[in-house]
Design an enzyme around this catalytic site. Structure first.
Site, short mmCIF file in Angstrom:
data_model
loop_
_atom_site.label_atom_id
_atom_site.label_comp_id
_atom_site.label_asym_id
_atom_site.label_seq_id
_atom_site.Cartn_x
_atom_site.Cartn_y
_atom_site.Cartn_z
N ASP A 1 -57.26 -56.84 -23.10
CA ASP A 1 -57.35 -56.94 -21.66
C ASP A 1 -58.32 -58.09 -21.35
O ASP A 1 -59.02 -58.59 -22.22
CB ASP A 1 -57.81 -55.60 -21.04
CG ASP A 1 -57.42 -55.51 -19.58
OD1 ASP A 1 -57.39 -54.39 -19.05
OD2 ASP A 1 -57.15 -56.56 -18.98
C1 GLC Z 1 -56.92 -56.92 -15.54
C2 GLC Z 1 -56.29 -55.57 -15.82
C3 GLC Z 1 -55.02 -55.64 -16.60
C4 GLC Z 1 -54.28 -56.90 -16.21
C5 GLC Z 1 -55.09 -58.07 -16.73
C6 GLC Z 1 -54.47 -59.42 -16.37
O1 GLC Z 1 -58.31 -56.87 -15.65
O2 GLC Z 1 -57.12 -54.59 -16.43
O3 GLC Z 1 -54.27 -54.46 -16.32
O4 GLC Z 1 -52.98 -56.92 -16.77
O5 GLC Z 1 -56.44 -58.03 -16.27
O6 GLC Z 1 -54.50 -59.61 -14.99
#
Ligand code: GLC
Length: 754
Positions: free
Chosen positions: A294
């Site tokens: 993430d």
């Molecule tokens: C965010 C979220 C994740 C998302 C990623 C890209 O912090 O936790 O679900 O897909 O970053 O935007």
């Protein structure tokens, strides 16, 4: 250089050979893809391999000048060196085409980038938020919704979505419950699979299918106290029987990517958790795709106190099986040196790169890196009428009727004067929800616009703002907690009206990432507005717009009609109007329990019995002295404009084989309607305590007035078993009970032995 020339020659030949059929399709059989991956891997330098494991956020407008300083310059240089494997938050055929051109034409091997984006519930045309969609219990409509999202996203260069979010959550304080499918693993798994099918389709190399991503692995929805990014400490049984099943189902249905989570799981950050990523996901479940971290979850290990610096982040993450690094810069800065120092085996790098390249080949990106960059398709497909029709259907089915005393609903077109009150009623932005990242603000049909199509007798008064000032994904909301200046006008309008429709609830950015709340009643001055109107006119239809279960005991006690309308996306107003005026008989059922009070959170239907479930008049039992244990509205609850009666529950056991359950359901009302019949199971005595009930089957169907239907369910060992604390799936003989009914609290019970 050799590969690039070969590929380019091959592409040129294929393009010439079949130009009239559109882009060529090669590398479509696994053996061919595996051979191509090995061939390419053998030509890659260590830095180029690590580059495939590096994902950057979009860092400049590629149609403008190249960045010449700072972080953007570094990223640009890395892109041209072939040290970037993927980009996120770059979309639009022109933008993606130019970024892809740099990777394909200006790097040594010309390996295409894969472009990811959060296409959570639609891309341009937005469907209801996922929690709303889940309330439809309509897997076909949910798959169709994801299909529409994939068509629009792929028309704008996107070939990978960071969805479906399959985190089970039981705590309405957590803002991201809006992104999932509620509290039940059985339903959550089926909905996750429906979304994956919609995104990935039958042919990932087609130009209108995209790779899906099951997230966040694992346990993110169990953040303590519902506080986003907080610690997760869960027992083995909950992990195996509640948190894992939707992810396991996603892997079994060939999800191409999995995103790990920000949280530690029992002390180990998910991104560095080899047990999760290597032992369970890749080894035990046989996951063949790749794991993306993430955003910055690698870097956050330092704050967790698990890594001393970014170099150790890279070492721990790579060794634990996190294949691609989203925006931590850990891999691009340190991984090649760690391999040379012998701290990370190159074999592990090769394995990660194989997984990433395989998905790129399967997407057809090597056949035609510009397949997803067709400006004409982009223009023709976004906000297409067919897509609006699909999300309208989804929105209608997502609405849940919570109360309808005195049959105030459906409204009649001949109603003399309808008052419409509430800022959210005239809002064409908030209903898009918080994860509208690829869409355009203010593109929703408001409830006010929707009602106009039914009646000219609707008069509007705002009553009060919910929020003031800027509203955006990453900006804190400024909640109106004191401006009641619009109350008088709203009360005057209500006093002279036959019926009052009040649209109250949360702004679209009250829920979502980083939006945990401890007060889950109506935000701001809305409760005061509701009570002020109630004083002059009790004929109120309360339409709720929210991204999480709300605690609304006063409304439940006083307001005759309550409709849960969530945030329904682009076609909100039409869907709400169709339900309020009865053109569509509401069929939704809650997939998360609504608490009476936030103090009950986490609250969920599939709880354990405890050793003191009841206590008569005493105090020494599992209860609150100041609130009921029960939710205000239970899991699986939702009313209709008609009624359904249940009869003749029959259970037939074929020992060791299956249990066949049948029940008769009759539409005992005056209107046709859809019912969701649910089957719940309770294993009375087991080697690991089992919940008081667990959903193990459901059917959604339509009945005409007076019509009776016999439903049949089958319970096999798959439904009767559970995971023990070693993670082994077991089925034990013994006494069971089951309930078949209209929600998790109302139905017909039967006992049987297995
Ligand atoms: C965010 C979220 C994740 C998302 C990623 C890209 O912090 O936790 O679900 O897909 O970053 O935007």
């Amino acid at each position: 250089m050799i590969l690039k020339t070969n590929v380019l020659l091959l592409m040129a030949f294929l393009l010439l050979a079949c130009s009239e059929q559109g882009p060529p399709k090669v590398f479509t059989d696994d053996a061919n893809v595996a051979a191509q991956v090995e061939d390419l891997l053998a030509q890659m330098t260590l830095e180029e391999k690590v580059g495939q494991m590096n994902q950057y956020n979009g860092f400049y407008d590629v149609t403008g000048p190249a960045p010449s300083e700072g972080d953007a310059k570094n990223k640009y240089e890395h892109l041209k060196k072939g040290w970037v494997g993927s980009m996120l938050n770059v979309s639009g055929a022109a933008q993606v085409r130019e970024m892809q051109r740099i990777a394909v034409e200006e790097t040594r091997l010309g390996i295409p980038l894969i472009f990811g984006l959060d296409v959570i519930h639609g891309h341009k045309t937005l469907a209801p938020i996922p929690l709303a969609e889940s309330a439809s219990w309509d897997l076909e409509a949910i798959e169709k919704s994801a299909r529409v999202a994939a068509i629009e996203a792929s028309a704008r260069g996107i070939n990978w979505t960071f969805a479906p979010m399959v985190d089970i959550s039981r705590d309405a304080r957590w803002g991201r419950v809006m992104e999932g499918a509620g509290e039940d693993p059985y339903l959550g798994a089926q909905i996750g699979v429906a979304r994956i099918k919609g995104f990935q389709g039958d042919d990932l190399s087609a130009h209108n299918t995209i790779a899906a991503c099951a997230k966040h692995f694992a346990g993110y929805g169990f953040a303590e106290a519902g506080r986003d990014y907080n610690t997760v400490d869960v027992g083995t049984s909950t992990l195996y029987n509640v948190i894992f099943p939707p992810f396991k189902a996603a892997v079994e249905h060939d999800v191409k990517t999995v995103m790990n989570a920000f949280n530690i799981l029992n002390g180990i950050p998910a991104t560095a958790n080899a047990w999760l990523q290597r032992d369970i996901l890749k080894q035990k479940w046989g996951f063949k795709g790749y794991v993306i971290s993430d955003w910055g979850s690698g870097f956050e290990m330092i704050a967790h106190g698990y890594a001393k610096d970014l170099e150790q982040v890279a070492e721990l993450s790579a060794n634990a099986g996190s294949d691609m690094d989203m925006e931590s810069y850990a891999y691009v800065k340190h991984l090649a040196d760690l391999v040379r120092a012998g701290k990370v085996e190159e074999a592990k790098i090769d394995e990660a790169v194989r997984r990433i390249l395989t998905v790129k080949f399967e997407l057809g990106l090597f056949d035609d890196p510009y397949r997803y960059c067709d400006a004409q398709r982009e223009k023709e497909l976004i906000y297409h009428d067919d897509h609006k029709a699909a999300v309208l259907d989804m929105a209608r089915k997502s609405i849940v009727l919570l109360k309808n005393e005195g049959e105030l609903l459906p409204l009649s077109k001949s109603q003399k004067r309808i008052a419409l009150i509430g800022a959210l009623a005239d809002d064409n932005n908030s209903p898009l929800g918080s994860w509208r990242i690829g869409s355009d603000d203010n593109t929703a049909v408001s409830v006010r616009d929707g009602l106009k199509a039914y009646s000219a007798q609707v008069e509007y008064a705002k009553g009060a703002d919910v929020v003031t000032g800027e509203t955006a994904f990453a900006v804190p909301l400024n909640i109106n907690n004191n401006d009641r200046s619009g109350f008088a006008e709203a009360v005057r309008l209500a006093r002279k009206s036959e019926v009052v429709v009040m649209v109250l609830g949360e702004h679209g950015f009250h829920s979502g990432e980083g939006r945990s709340r401890v007060n889950i009643g109506l935000p701001g001055v809305q409760q005061d507005l509701l009570e002020a109107v109630y004083k002059v006119n009790k004929n109120i239809v309360l339409v709720l717009m929210n991204g999480r279960p709300l605690a609304l005991p006063w409304a439940d006690k006083h307001i005759p009609a309550i409709v849960e309308a969530w945030q329904l996306g682009t076609m909100t107003g039409h869907a709400v109007a169709d339900v309020l005026f009865g053109a569509y008989n509401p069929s939704g059922k809650l997939t998360m329990s609504f608490p009476r009070h936030v103090g009950q959170c986490p609250i969920y239907y599939n709880h354990y019995n405890t050793g003191r479930p009841t206590g008569g008049n005493g105090v020494f039992w599992s209860h609150y002295t100041d609130e009921s244990n029960d939710p205000l509205y239970p899991f699986g609850y939702g009313l209709s404009y008609t009624t359904f009666s249940y009869d003749k529950l029959q259970v037939q056991v074929e020992p060791g084989n299956k249990v066949t359950v049948s029940v008769e359901v009759t539409n005992s009302g005056e209107r046709a309607g859809e019912e969701v019949t649910q089957l719940y199971l309770h294993d009375k005595v087991a080697s690991v305590a089992r919940p008081v009930k667990e959903l193990k089957g459901f059917k959604k169907y339509r009945l005409e007035p007076g019509e009776t239907k016999t439903l049949t369910f089958e319970l096999t060992p798959t439904e009767l078993g559970f995971y023990d604390n070693e993670g082994e799936f077991i089925v034990e003989p013994g006494a069971f009970s089951l309930m078949v009914g209209t929600n998790s609290q109302e139905g017909l019970w039967a006992d049987f032995n297995w």
